[in-house]
Every structure is written in structure tokens, then in C-alpha cells.
Design a protein around this motif. Sequence first.
Motif: not given
Length: 231
Positions: A107-109, A111-123, A148-151
Motif C-alpha cells: 500500500i505504501e510502495r 506504483t500507478e502501473e501496479e495499482f492498475a494491474e491490481l484494479e484489473e485483477s479485482f474486476e 501485492i507481493h511484487n508491489a
Amino acid sequence: MSIIQYLEDGRTNDPKSLHSTVYTELLEDILTGKLIPGAKITEQKICSEYNVSRTPVREAFCQLETDGLIESIPNRGAFVIGLSDRDIDDILELRTSCEVCAVKWAIERITEEEFAELEESFEFMEFYTMKNDIDKMISINAAFHQIIHNATHNAGLIKQLTSYQTYLKYCRPSDYTIPGYLDKVFSEHREIYRAFVDSDTTAGAIAMMDHMNNSVRRRTLLKGKREKSIR
């Protein structure tokens, strides 16, 4: 990471070395009980079975011995050790601690690209929950956690969590027959995802701890069913 690749076969598209392929196959055989504790394994037999030279087999043996899954005894050969129930229980507890740490760091670290991947996986997770597609959910669940691990951007933690996931996948999977399984799992991941949206490490730690504790219960329930069926 390719989310689509996870949906197709549950793996990334990273190429594997020959020794890594042999290691993975032997690891699965040991963790699933195909190779039982005490069984002797020889380089010659594995070379013949996989049609490879001794070098990748020796490297795989060394890695398995480092993992504590086999033991090489001078003048006798290599023997399977495997994992006991206590070992697996310990892995479950260690994984819980690592996952909680990982979600706070991520959550602290992230990136925008990683968050986009997380959002996509959640969808995708929401979509396959509605379709009640357990196989796809298992794959996308692995992707969600891997993102999450990679982030965390911590190589040691990533390696450790990947190892734990592999061990539990074969040794003690969750009980997918629990009524409302997908809805419950999706609800737990939704709380984790919300913590990322809100950049709330405390909420993330609480949500991940709840998810891990429930995961342990689901795995323990399946273990109990299997033991009961054997009696």
C-alpha cells in the motif's frame, strides 16, 4: 505480469530453465505425495524419466535439499523427506505474518502501473465470482496476491511468499466445496482492495489478517474431510 496469462493457465509467461522445470516437477511429486517420505530418488532415474542430462538434475537435487525436502546421504543416495502436518501448519502461520507485512508495504510502495494491474485483477475476480467459475477464480486469486507481493519491491519477501503459495497449493488447498465459497473469498479480497484505494495500511493489515485466518479455516476443513474419508 499478464493477467490474461494467469487466466489461461495460472502462470506467468516467464521462460523456465531446464533445471527449474525438473525442480518444479519433482517438487510437485513430493508435495502431492507421489514421492513419499523415505523414497529413494536417483539422478539416473530422473535423467531417464525427463530425458535430460545429469547437470540440471543435480541442480534440482541441490535446490530440493536446500529446501529441506530431500536428503543426500553419502554412498547411499538421495531420499525424500517431504513436509509433515506440523511443517504445513508452520507454513500457514508464517505465510499469514508475511502476507500482512506485504499488504502494508505494498500500500505504501505500489506504483500507478501496479495499482492498475491490481484494479484489473479485482474486476476479473468480481466477474468470475458472478459466473461462479472456481477455476478462473483460483488463477485470478493467485494473480491478485502476486501483484501485492511484487508491489512490496522486496525480493526476499516475494521469494518467500511465492514458496509458501506453492507448498500450500499442493499440500493443503482450500475447500472449494464450502457453500458460498466464491462470494466469501471475493468479499475478503474486496476489503483488501478497498484498503489500497484508500491508502490505508491499517485497514489493509486487518483485511489481510481476516482473509488469511479464513483461508486457514478453509484448508483445515478440507484436511478434516479427507482424514474422515480415509477412516
